[in-house]
Motif scaffolding. Structure first.
Motif, PDB file in Angstrom:
ATOM      1  N   TYR A   4      44.704  13.090  98.946  1.00  0.00           N
ATOM      2  CA  TYR A   4      43.566  13.814  98.386  1.00  0.00           C
ATOM      3  C   TYR A   4      43.893  15.294  98.321  1.00  0.00           C
ATOM      4  CZ  TYR A   4      40.274   9.921  98.568  1.00  0.00           C
ATOM      5  OH  TYR A   4      39.626   8.738  98.350  1.00  0.00           O
ATOM      6  N   ILE A   6      41.627  18.672  97.907  1.00  0.00           N
ATOM      7  CA  ILE A   6      40.298  19.277  97.817  1.00  0.00           C
ATOM      8  C   ILE A   6      40.502  20.733  97.423  1.00  0.00           C
ATOM      9  CG2 ILE A   6      38.150  19.800  99.017  1.00  0.00           C
ATOM     10  CD1 ILE A   6      38.888  17.526 101.000  1.00  0.00           C
ATOM     11  N   ILE A  50      39.321  16.478  94.322  1.00  0.00           N
ATOM     12  CA  ILE A  50      37.912  16.850  94.455  1.00  0.00           C
ATOM     13  C   ILE A  50      37.858  18.364  94.338  1.00  0.00           C
ATOM     14  CG2 ILE A  50      35.870  16.856  95.943  1.00  0.00           C
ATOM     15  CD1 ILE A  50      37.169  14.453  97.462  1.00  0.00           C
ATOM     16  N   LYS A  64      26.884  16.168  92.221  1.00  0.00           N
ATOM     17  CA  LYS A  64      28.208  15.538  92.236  1.00  0.00           C
ATOM     18  C   LYS A  64      28.363  14.835  90.910  1.00  0.00           C
ATOM     19  CE  LYS A  64      28.144  14.685  97.194  1.00  0.00           C
ATOM     20  NZ  LYS A  64      28.100  13.698  98.260  1.00  0.00           N
ATOM     21  N   CYS A  84      31.221  22.691 102.707  1.00  0.00           N
ATOM     22  CA  CYS A  84      31.362  21.395 102.024  1.00  0.00           C
ATOM     23  C   CYS A  84      32.788  20.873 102.176  1.00  0.00           C
ATOM     24  CB  CYS A  84      30.993  21.559 100.552  1.00  0.00           C
ATOM     25  SG  CYS A  84      31.115  20.031  99.605  1.00  0.00           S
ATOM     26  N   LEU A  88      34.028  17.422 103.954  1.00  0.00           N
ATOM     27  CA  LEU A  88      34.840  16.428 103.240  1.00  0.00           C
ATOM     28  C   LEU A  88      36.118  16.098 104.010  1.00  0.00           C
ATOM     29  CD1 LEU A  88      34.500  17.742  99.573  1.00  0.00           C
ATOM     30  CD2 LEU A  88      33.652  15.558 100.443  1.00  0.00           C
ATOM     31  N   GLU A  91      35.163  13.828 106.843  1.00  0.00           N
ATOM     32  CA  GLU A  91      34.841  12.479 106.365  1.00  0.00           C
ATOM     33  C   GLU A  91      36.097  11.710 105.946  1.00  0.00           C
ATOM     34  OE1 GLU A  91      32.083  13.044 103.151  1.00  0.00           O
ATOM     35  OE2 GLU A  91      30.482  13.736 104.483  1.00  0.00           O
TER      36      GLU A  91
END
Length: 171
Positions: A4, A6, A50, A64, A84, A88, A91
């Motif tokens: 991922y 971000i 993201i 979102k 935020c 993330l 999570e």
């Protein structure tokens, strides 16, 4: 293992030369340009991207959305992009994943690194994107030289636009 990335959206807009110039006339266009660049990079790198835009001074519940297969988050009222992003990372880190955070905010880099994310500055991401563009262009040039016949030359601009939207995941 899933990867991922971000991205602190406004951090990139305020750091990348072409986005700085665009944002002087239209912040919305600079955001859209960033999302398109990240979509191309996502296609090249295979990472799930993201992008988070800070809206803590704008009233609202947060939004979102998916844009070019990129998850775009506009933070809710009184929430910063940094908060935020930290949420993330927390999570996503519960499962086996490589998480990268792109921001030039040193404090945010340290906080997310402490939560297990790898850090990338705006400049590093910019350079990665430029390098991926060069590699893709090189492959296209190589492929074009191999084949003298191209469907592209026979297609109308309307059909080309439809194919481009499909390629980018638009409806």
């Amino acid at each position: 293992m899933e990867e991922y990335l971000i991205v602190d959206g406004y951090n990139m807009v305020g750091s990348w030369p072409e986005l700085i110039k665009t944002s002087e006339t239209s912040l919305e266009e600079a955001r859209n340009q960033l999302i398109k660049m990240l979509a191309d990079y996502q296609g090249y790198s295979g990472m799930k991207i993201i992008v988070v835009f800070d809206a803590h001074q704008v009233p609202g519940i947060g939004v979102k959305e998916k844009n070019y297969k990129i998850k775009v988050i506009y933070t809710k009222e009184k929430e910063t992009a940094d908060e935020c992003i930290e949420r993330l990372v927390t999570e996503l880190s519960h499962r086996k994943r490589d998480i990268h955070v792109a921001t030039s905010d040193y404090v945010e880099q340290r906080v997310t690194f402490g939560k297990g994310a790898l850090r990338r500055s705006a400049r590093e991401l910019w350079m990665d994107i430029q390098e991926s563009r060069k590699k893709v262009e090189k492959k296209i040039t190589k492929h074009t030289k191999k084949s003298s016949y191209s469907f592209d030359s026979k297609l109308s601009s309307d059909v080309k636009d439809i194919f481009e939207k499909w390629r980018r995941g638009e409806k």
